[in-house]
Design a protein around this motif. Structure first.
Motif, PDB file in Angstrom:
ATOM      1  N   ASN A  89       0.833  -1.196   0.000  1.00 19.15           N
ATOM      2  CA  ASN A  89       0.000   0.000   0.000  1.00 19.15           C
ATOM      3  C   ASN A  89       0.870   1.250   0.000  1.00 19.15           C
ATOM      4  OD1 ASN A  89      -2.156  -1.714   0.141  1.00 19.15           O
ATOM      5  ND2 ASN A  89      -2.647  -1.305   2.285  1.00 19.15           N
ATOM      6  N   ASP A  90       0.301   2.356  -0.496  1.00 18.43           N
ATOM      7  CA  ASP A  90       1.063   3.598  -0.553  1.00 18.43           C
ATOM      8  C   ASP A  90       0.745   4.530   0.619  1.00 18.43           C
ATOM      9  OD1 ASP A  90      -1.513   4.219  -1.292  1.00 18.43           O
ATOM     10  OD2 ASP A  90      -0.981   5.164  -3.202  1.00 18.43           O
ATOM     11  N   ASP A  91       0.195   3.954   1.712  1.00 16.96           N
ATOM     12  CA  ASP A  91      -0.097   4.748   2.905  1.00 16.96           C
ATOM     13  C   ASP A  91       0.740   4.215   4.071  1.00 16.96           C
ATOM     14  OD1 ASP A  91      -1.296   2.329   3.512  1.00 16.96           O
ATOM     15  OD2 ASP A  91      -3.335   3.063   3.184  1.00 16.96           O
ATOM     16  N   ASN A  92       0.425   4.647   5.283  1.00 12.57           N
ATOM     17  CA  ASN A  92       1.222   4.230   6.443  1.00 12.57           C
ATOM     18  C   ASN A  92       1.213   2.717   6.647  1.00 12.57           C
ATOM     19  OD1 ASN A  92       2.082   6.787   7.075  1.00 12.57           O
ATOM     20  ND2 ASN A  92       0.384   7.207   8.485  1.00 12.57           N
ATOM     21  N   ALA A  93       0.118   2.064   6.255  1.00 11.96           N
ATOM     22  CA  ALA A  93       0.083   0.607   6.365  1.00 11.96           C
ATOM     23  C   ALA A  93       1.158  -0.027   5.491  1.00 11.96           C
ATOM     24  CB  ALA A  93      -1.296   0.085   5.970  1.00 11.96           C
ATOM     25  N   GLY A  94       1.477   0.638   4.377  1.00  8.87           N
ATOM     26  CA  GLY A  94       2.493   0.112   3.489  1.00  8.87           C
ATOM     27  C   GLY A  94       3.872   0.101   4.115  1.00  8.87           C
ATOM     28  N   VAL A  95       4.151   1.044   5.011  1.00  8.95           N
ATOM     29  CA  VAL A  95       5.447   1.071   5.693  1.00  8.95           C
ATOM     30  C   VAL A  95       5.647  -0.218   6.479  1.00  8.95           C
ATOM     31  CG1 VAL A  95       6.869   2.268   7.401  1.00  8.95           C
ATOM     32  CG2 VAL A  95       5.447   3.592   5.801  1.00  8.95           C
ATOM     33  N   GLU A  96       4.601  -0.636   7.184  1.00 13.96           N
ATOM     34  CA  GLU A  96       4.699  -1.882   7.959  1.00 13.96           C
ATOM     35  C   GLU A  96       4.776  -3.092   7.039  1.00 13.96           C
ATOM     36  OE1 GLU A  96       5.350  -1.811  11.127  1.00 13.96           O
ATOM     37  OE2 GLU A  96       5.283   0.368  10.853  1.00 13.96           O
ATOM     38  N   GLN A  97       4.106  -3.039   5.907  1.00 15.29           N
ATOM     39  CA  GLN A  97       4.197  -4.148   4.952  1.00 15.29           C
ATOM     40  C   GLN A  97       5.623  -4.289   4.433  1.00 15.29           C
ATOM     41  OE1 GLN A  97       1.208  -2.864   2.180  1.00 15.29           O
ATOM     42  NE2 GLN A  97      -0.452  -3.959   3.229  1.00 15.29           N
ATOM     43  N   VAL A  98       6.303  -3.154   4.196  1.00 19.10           N
ATOM     44  CA  VAL A  98       7.695  -3.215   3.746  1.00 19.10           C
ATOM     45  C   VAL A  98       8.579  -3.801   4.842  1.00 19.10           C
ATOM     46  CG1 VAL A  98       9.699  -1.875   2.991  1.00 19.10           C
ATOM     47  CG2 VAL A  98       7.417  -1.291   2.142  1.00 19.10           C
ATOM     48  N   ARG A  99       8.318  -3.405   6.096  1.00 14.95           N
ATOM     49  CA  ARG A  99       9.121  -3.958   7.206  1.00 14.95           C
ATOM     50  C   ARG A  99       8.986  -5.475   7.272  1.00 14.95           C
ATOM     51  NH1 ARG A  99      11.005   0.260  10.233  1.00 14.95           N
ATOM     52  NH2 ARG A  99       9.721   2.155  10.321  1.00 14.95           N
ATOM     53  N   ALA A 100       7.793  -5.982   6.960  1.00 16.89           N
ATOM     54  CA  ALA A 100       7.597  -7.431   6.986  1.00 16.89           C
ATOM     55  C   ALA A 100       8.329  -8.105   5.825  1.00 16.89           C
ATOM     56  CB  ALA A 100       6.100  -7.750   6.929  1.00 16.89           C
ATOM     57  N   LEU A 101       8.359  -7.434   4.652  1.00 14.73           N
ATOM     58  CA  LEU A 101       9.029  -8.008   3.488  1.00 14.73           C
ATOM     59  C   LEU A 101      10.550  -7.867   3.563  1.00 14.73           C
ATOM     60  CD1 LEU A 101       6.651  -6.702   0.660  1.00 14.73           C
ATOM     61  CD2 LEU A 101       6.911  -9.077   1.386  1.00 14.73           C
ATOM     62  N   ALA A 102      11.012  -6.785   4.207  1.00 16.56           N
ATOM     63  CA  ALA A 102      12.455  -6.520   4.304  1.00 16.56           C
ATOM     64  C   ALA A 102      12.765  -6.102   5.741  1.00 16.56           C
ATOM     65  CB  ALA A 102      12.862  -5.439   3.310  1.00 16.56           C
ATOM     66  N   PRO A 103      12.850  -7.069   6.673  1.00 12.29           N
ATOM     67  CA  PRO A 103      13.024  -6.739   8.102  1.00 12.29           C
ATOM     68  C   PRO A 103      14.264  -5.899   8.401  1.00 12.29           C
ATOM     69  CG  PRO A 103      12.463  -9.065   7.795  1.00 12.29           C
ATOM     70  CD  PRO A 103      12.754  -8.518   6.453  1.00 12.29           C
ATOM     71  N   HIS A 104      15.274  -5.998   7.582  1.00 12.12           N
ATOM     72  CA  HIS A 104      16.505  -5.241   7.819  1.00 12.12           C
ATOM     73  C   HIS A 104      16.577  -3.959   6.985  1.00 12.12           C
ATOM     74  CE1 HIS A 104      17.930  -8.613  10.166  1.00 12.12           C
ATOM     75  NE2 HIS A 104      17.693  -9.426   9.144  1.00 12.12           N
ATOM     76  N   GLY A 105      15.454  -3.577   6.427  1.00  9.91           N
ATOM     77  CA  GLY A 105      15.428  -2.376   5.597  1.00  9.91           C
ATOM     78  C   GLY A 105      15.735  -2.701   4.149  1.00  9.91           C
ATOM     79  N   VAL A 106      15.693  -1.673   3.318  1.00  8.81           N
ATOM     80  CA  VAL A 106      15.945  -1.856   1.890  1.00  8.81           C
ATOM     81  C   VAL A 106      17.290  -1.230   1.536  1.00  8.81           C
ATOM     82  CG1 VAL A 106      13.490  -1.911   1.308  1.00  8.81           C
ATOM     83  CG2 VAL A 106      14.715   0.274   1.279  1.00  8.81           C
ATOM     84  N   ASP A 107      17.872  -1.706   0.443  1.00  5.59           N
ATOM     85  CA  ASP A 107      19.177  -1.202   0.020  1.00  5.59           C
ATOM     86  C   ASP A 107      19.084   0.176  -0.628  1.00  5.59           C
ATOM     87  OD1 ASP A 107      20.841  -3.575   0.666  1.00  5.59           O
ATOM     88  OD2 ASP A 107      19.538  -4.536  -0.808  1.00  5.59           O
ATOM     89  N   ALA A 108      17.954   0.468  -1.247  1.00  6.01           N
ATOM     90  CA  ALA A 108      17.782   1.754  -1.928  1.00  6.01           C
ATOM     91  C   ALA A 108      16.306   2.125  -1.918  1.00  6.01           C
ATOM     92  CB  ALA A 108      18.303   1.677  -3.360  1.00  6.01           C
ATOM     93  N   LEU A 109      16.054   3.425  -1.924  1.00  7.21           N
ATOM     94  CA  LEU A 109      14.686   3.946  -1.815  1.00  7.21           C
ATOM     95  C   LEU A 109      14.540   5.104  -2.782  1.00  7.21           C
ATOM     96  CD1 LEU A 109      11.918   4.343  -0.459  1.00  7.21           C
ATOM     97  CD2 LEU A 109      13.099   5.442   1.443  1.00  7.21           C
ATOM     98  N   PHE A 110      13.566   5.016  -3.697  1.00  6.85           N
ATOM     99  CA  PHE A 110      13.331   6.061  -4.684  1.00  6.85           C
ATOM    100  C   PHE A 110      11.886   6.515  -4.622  1.00  6.85           C
ATOM    101  CE2 PHE A 110      12.594   7.031  -9.421  1.00  6.85           C
ATOM    102  CZ  PHE A 110      12.867   8.380  -9.236  1.00  6.85           C
ATOM    103  N   ASP A 111      11.697   7.784  -4.271  1.00  4.21           N
ATOM    104  CA  ASP A 111      10.373   8.400  -4.271  1.00  4.21           C
ATOM    105  C   ASP A 111      10.113   8.944  -5.668  1.00  4.21           C
ATOM    106  OD1 ASP A 111       8.040   9.831  -3.820  1.00  4.21           O
ATOM    107  OD2 ASP A 111       9.084  11.530  -2.901  1.00  4.21           O
ATOM    108  N   ALA A 112       9.288   8.246  -6.446  1.00  4.40           N
ATOM    109  CA  ALA A 112       9.059   8.605  -7.845  1.00  4.40           C
ATOM    110  C   ALA A 112       7.840   9.493  -8.050  1.00  4.40           C
ATOM    111  CB  ALA A 112       8.900   7.333  -8.683  1.00  4.40           C
ATOM    112  N   CYS A 113       7.188   9.913  -6.970  1.00  2.00           N
ATOM    113  CA  CYS A 113       6.022  10.788  -7.154  1.00  2.00           C
ATOM    114  C   CYS A 113       6.249  12.184  -6.572  1.00  2.00           C
ATOM    115  CB  CYS A 113       4.756  10.158  -6.599  1.00  2.00           C
ATOM    116  SG  CYS A 113       4.817   9.692  -4.874  1.00  2.00           S
ATOM    117  N   GLY A 114       6.923  12.279  -5.424  1.00  2.00           N
ATOM    118  CA  GLY A 114       7.283  13.587  -4.890  1.00  2.00           C
ATOM    119  C   GLY A 114       6.126  14.443  -4.437  1.00  2.00           C
ATOM    120  N   GLN A 115       4.943  13.851  -4.220  1.00  2.00           N
ATOM    121  CA  GLN A 115       3.785  14.640  -3.821  1.00  2.00           C
ATOM    122  C   GLN A 115       3.264  14.262  -2.439  1.00  2.00           C
ATOM    123  OE1 GLN A 115       0.697  14.683  -6.754  1.00  2.00           O
ATOM    124  NE2 GLN A 115       2.046  15.341  -8.412  1.00  2.00           N
ATOM    125  N   ASP A 116       3.257  12.998  -2.125  1.00  2.00           N
ATOM    126  CA  ASP A 116       2.702  12.561  -0.842  1.00  2.00           C
ATOM    127  C   ASP A 116       3.714  12.781   0.280  1.00  2.00           C
ATOM    128  OD1 ASP A 116       1.324   9.753  -2.607  1.00  2.00           O
ATOM    129  OD2 ASP A 116       0.402  11.688  -2.190  1.00  2.00           O
TER     130      ASP A 116
END
Length: 331
Positions: free
Chosen positions: A211-238
């Protein structure tokens, strides 16, 4: 006696110079400030080609320039009016300048030009164009050059490669989906944020959707418990701030300057655009096109972009080259 007619006076006036339509604006404001005017046909100078434009992509940066947002962000520097728009195009070469050896009249090309492509014809240095693949539609070819190079530059700047996990925020948008395709082709694991309606689309590109909301942050933590190697914000609005804890600051980029991250170095080059074309030929790289408008309806095209992030690009098509079926689609 038959009357004699006076001879008709010779017409020594030169034929009218050819003209082309181009979209301009005379002041900053809403989409209604855009208008089409007639300009003299440009002539290719040394090292340049003249292109009869078939398609031109509409980018959020065009809206920022037209509205005055770009001027305010750069200390109030104003554009010279009337001012033109458009940074990416596809079309047919119809004139070659001196010293150009890579192109011939009749070649189908795609490329980029600073604030020029909303027009029926333009001239650009030959180094800012590549040959258009026959497998790529005019609309896609007009939408890819700048958007594709921005996505490519962002991922290269982040060092995305095989075996890494990259999170792309706004992954279903035009810029985001190109970034997803590139990262997947380079062997990275991609997590992409999007509205629930776009999750199946992201899966089809090879990304794991969240998801692209706060729930999505927790979903990413579940998929990548140690964080991600790179992060790209491709919309720049939210609000991007909650996502920043998922990656090291030096491995994060955003289209928005408000987060204090490294500035995106979107250096355009013929080599970079040629690599994108090669990626299309090898991996089917595309930017989806969601709406097409005739050149003279540029204001409507801008309003379509201003409605907010959505899947795919808005593209202006030149009337003369637009098939009837496409005209119906954009009506």
């Amino acid at each position: 006696m038959a009357s004699q007619r006076s001879p008709m006076p010779a017409n020594d006036s030169p034929p009218p110079s050819p003209r082309v339509k181009a979209v301009v604006f005379d002041r900053y404001g809403a989409a209604e400030v855009l208008r089409a005017i007639d300009l003299p046909m440009p002539q290719a100078g040394p090292g340049e080609i003249r292109v009869r434009v078939r398609a031109a992509g509409v980018r959020p940066s065009d809206i920022a320039l037209r509205s005055g947002l770009s001027a305010r962000a750069h200390g109030g520097a104003r554009a010279r009016f009337p001012h033109r728009l458009g940074n990416e195009f596809a079309g047919v070469v119809d004139q070659i300048g001196a010293g150009v050896a890579d192109f011939a009249v009749g070649d189908e090309v795609m490329g980029w030009a600073a604030a020029m492509s909303y027009a029926e014809a333009l001239t650009v240095p030959a180094t800012q164009a590549v040959h258009k693949p026959h497998t790529m539609t005019w609309a896609v070819a007009g939408a890819l050059p700048s958007t594709g190079q921005t996505a490519h530059a962002a991922l290269r700047q982040l060092g995305v490669g095989a075996g890494q996990t990259v999170l792309i925020h706004g992954a279903a948008g035009a810029l985001g989906c190109v970034a997803v395709q590139l990262a997947v082709a380079w062997g990275a694991r991609v997590i992409g944020t999007a509205a629930a309606a776009d999750h199946d689309y992201l899966r089809s590109l090879g990304a794991q959707p969240v998801n692209d909301d706060n729930a999505g942050v927790e979903q990413v933590r579940a998929l990548a418990p140690h964080g991600v190697d790179a992060l790209f914000d491709a919309c720049g609005q939210d609000d991007f701030a909650p996502w920043l804890a998922l990656a090291a600051p030096q491995r994060a980029l955003s289209l928005s300057p408000r987060y204090g991250l490294a500035e995106l170095r979107s250096a355009r080059s013929r080599e970079r655009l040629a690599e994108l074309v090669a990626m299309h030929e090898r991996h089917g790289l595309l930017v989806p096109v969601r709406e097409m408008f005739p050149l003279t309806r540029a204001a409507e095209a801008h309003r379509a972009v201003e409605r907010g992030p959505a899947r795919g690009k808005v593209v202006l098509m030149v009337y003369e080259a637009m098939p009837l079926a496409l005209l119906r689609l954009s009506a």
